[in-house]
Design a protein around this motif. Structure first.
Motif, short mmCIF file in Angstrom:
data_model
loop_
_atom_site.label_atom_id
_atom_site.label_comp_id
_atom_site.label_asym_id
_atom_site.label_seq_id
_atom_site.Cartn_x
_atom_site.Cartn_y
_atom_site.Cartn_z
N ASN A 15 -6.62 -34.07 34.94
CA ASN A 15 -5.99 -33.29 33.87
C ASN A 15 -6.41 -31.83 33.94
O ASN A 15 -6.80 -31.23 32.95
N ASN A 16 -6.35 -31.28 35.15
CA ASN A 16 -6.66 -29.86 35.43
C ASN A 16 -8.14 -29.51 35.30
O ASN A 16 -8.48 -28.34 35.23
N LYS A 17 -9.01 -30.50 35.29
CA LYS A 17 -10.45 -30.25 35.22
C LYS A 17 -11.11 -30.83 36.47
O LYS A 17 -11.04 -32.03 36.73
N ARG A 18 -11.75 -29.96 37.27
CA ARG A 18 -12.44 -30.42 38.48
C ARG A 18 -13.68 -31.19 38.09
O ARG A 18 -14.43 -30.78 37.20
N MET A 19 -13.86 -32.32 38.76
CA MET A 19 -15.00 -33.19 38.45
C MET A 19 -15.54 -33.82 39.72
O MET A 19 -14.79 -34.05 40.67
N ASP A 20 -16.83 -34.09 39.70
CA ASP A 20 -17.46 -34.90 40.72
C ASP A 20 -17.72 -36.26 40.10
O ASP A 20 -18.34 -36.35 39.03
N LEU A 21 -17.24 -37.31 40.75
CA LEU A 21 -17.38 -38.66 40.23
C LEU A 21 -18.23 -39.49 41.18
O LEU A 21 -18.09 -39.38 42.40
N GLU A 22 -19.04 -40.33 40.62
CA GLU A 22 -19.82 -41.28 41.39
C GLU A 22 -19.06 -42.60 41.39
O GLU A 22 -18.78 -43.16 40.32
N VAL A 23 -18.69 -43.07 42.58
CA VAL A 23 -17.90 -44.30 42.68
C VAL A 23 -18.48 -45.22 43.74
O VAL A 23 -19.15 -44.76 44.67
N ASN A 24 -18.21 -46.49 43.60
CA ASN A 24 -18.54 -47.46 44.64
C ASN A 24 -17.37 -47.52 45.62
O ASN A 24 -16.22 -47.26 45.25
N CYS A 25 -17.64 -47.91 46.85
CA CYS A 25 -16.58 -47.92 47.87
C CYS A 25 -15.48 -48.93 47.56
O CYS A 25 -14.36 -48.77 48.02
N ASP A 26 -15.77 -49.94 46.74
CA ASP A 26 -14.77 -50.95 46.41
C ASP A 26 -14.28 -50.84 44.96
O ASP A 26 -13.66 -51.75 44.43
N GLU A 27 -14.51 -49.70 44.32
CA GLU A 27 -14.16 -49.50 42.92
C GLU A 27 -12.71 -49.03 42.79
O GLU A 27 -12.27 -48.14 43.54
N PHE A 28 -12.01 -49.61 41.85
CA PHE A 28 -10.62 -49.21 41.61
C PHE A 28 -10.56 -48.05 40.63
O PHE A 28 -11.41 -47.89 39.76
N LEU A 29 -9.52 -47.25 40.77
CA LEU A 29 -9.37 -46.04 39.99
C LEU A 29 -9.34 -46.31 38.50
O LEU A 29 -9.90 -45.54 37.71
N VAL A 30 -8.73 -47.40 38.07
CA VAL A 30 -8.71 -47.73 36.64
C VAL A 30 -10.13 -47.85 36.10
O VAL A 30 -10.43 -47.36 35.01
N ASP A 31 -11.02 -48.49 36.85
CA ASP A 31 -12.40 -48.67 36.40
C ASP A 31 -13.15 -47.34 36.39
O ASP A 31 -13.92 -47.07 35.46
N THR A 32 -12.91 -46.51 37.39
CA THR A 32 -13.56 -45.20 37.44
C THR A 32 -13.11 -44.34 36.26
O THR A 32 -13.94 -43.74 35.57
N LEU A 33 -11.82 -44.29 36.03
CA LEU A 33 -11.31 -43.46 34.93
C LEU A 33 -11.85 -43.93 33.59
O LEU A 33 -12.27 -43.12 32.76
N ARG A 34 -11.86 -45.22 33.37
CA ARG A 34 -12.38 -45.75 32.10
C ARG A 34 -13.88 -45.47 31.98
O ARG A 34 -14.36 -45.13 30.90
N LYS A 35 -14.60 -45.58 33.10
CA LYS A 35 -16.04 -45.30 33.09
C LYS A 35 -16.31 -43.86 32.67
O LYS A 35 -17.31 -43.57 32.01
N TYR A 36 -15.41 -42.95 33.03
CA TYR A 36 -15.58 -41.53 32.71
C TYR A 36 -14.85 -41.13 31.41
O TYR A 36 -14.66 -39.96 31.14
N GLY A 37 -14.46 -42.13 30.62
CA GLY A 37 -13.95 -41.86 29.28
C GLY A 37 -12.45 -41.75 29.12
O GLY A 37 -11.98 -41.46 28.02
N TYR A 38 -11.69 -42.02 30.15
CA TYR A 38 -10.24 -41.97 30.06
C TYR A 38 -9.72 -43.35 29.66
O TYR A 38 -9.19 -44.10 30.46
N LEU A 39 -9.91 -43.66 28.37
CA LEU A 39 -9.64 -45.00 27.88
C LEU A 39 -8.16 -45.27 27.63
O LEU A 39 -7.78 -46.41 27.35
N SER A 40 -7.31 -44.27 27.76
CA SER A 40 -5.87 -44.50 27.65
C SER A 40 -5.36 -45.29 28.85
O SER A 40 -4.30 -45.90 28.79
N VAL A 41 -6.10 -45.27 29.93
CA VAL A 41 -5.72 -46.02 31.13
C VAL A 41 -6.13 -47.47 30.87
O VAL A 41 -7.31 -47.80 30.85
#
Length: 149
Positions: free
Chosen positions: A8-34
């Motif tokens: 959403n136009n904000k640059r971020m560094d995310l910590e992810v596991n190699c087998d992690e799906f984007l839905v889980d990453t986004l929710r982990k970082y507070g994007y609960l609309s997903v």
């Protein structure tokens, strides 16, 4: 592993596991609309945009988003609110659980399809499931939003 993305136009560094799906990453970082629905890429609840194209975040590995732009419904609030008014006017709003993914798909469709037919709209929306409706009100709202009468 660390990946850099723009959400959403904000640059971020995310910590992810190699087998992690984007839905889980986004929710982990507070994007609960997903939303998480089926976890099989069948319902459309998890739809986000990856470089302006709709993707199912439950079947997209987070590492595939490295260096890309991710848009959630929070990033298109004005457009989402505009379309939501069409849903309300047609009596097509229901529980709202599927709404973020559905709205993201409709907004992408508006950008991609010019002068669609009803059949084009139905085809584009295939894969967005709603357990509350028979889709008639939603289809009316989408057609009016798209300028198809």
């Amino acid at each position: 592993m660390k990946i850099n993305v723009t959400i959403n136009n904000k640059r971020m560094d995310l910590e992810v596991n190699c087998d992690e799906f984007l839905v889980d990453t986004l929710r982990k970082y507070g994007y609960l609309s997903v939303k998480k629905g089926c976890d099989t890429g069948s319902c459309g609840l998890c739809t986000v945009w990856l470089d302006e194209k709709p993707v199912l975040s439950c079947s997209t590995l987070s590492v595939r988003a490295k260096g890309k732009n991710i848009t959630t419904i929070e990033g298109v609030q004005e457009e989402a609110n505009e379309f939501a008014q069409f849903l309300v006017k047609e009596g097509a709003e229901q529980c709202g659980f599927c709404s973020p993914g559905f709205i993201m798909t409709v907004l992408a469709m508006k950008e991609e399809l010019k002068n669609p037919t009803e059949e084009d709209i139905i085809h584009y929306l295939t894969g967005n499931l709603c357990r509350c409706t028979g889709y008639v009100g939603q289809l009316r709202a989408v057609k009016k939003y798209m300028g198809v009468e």
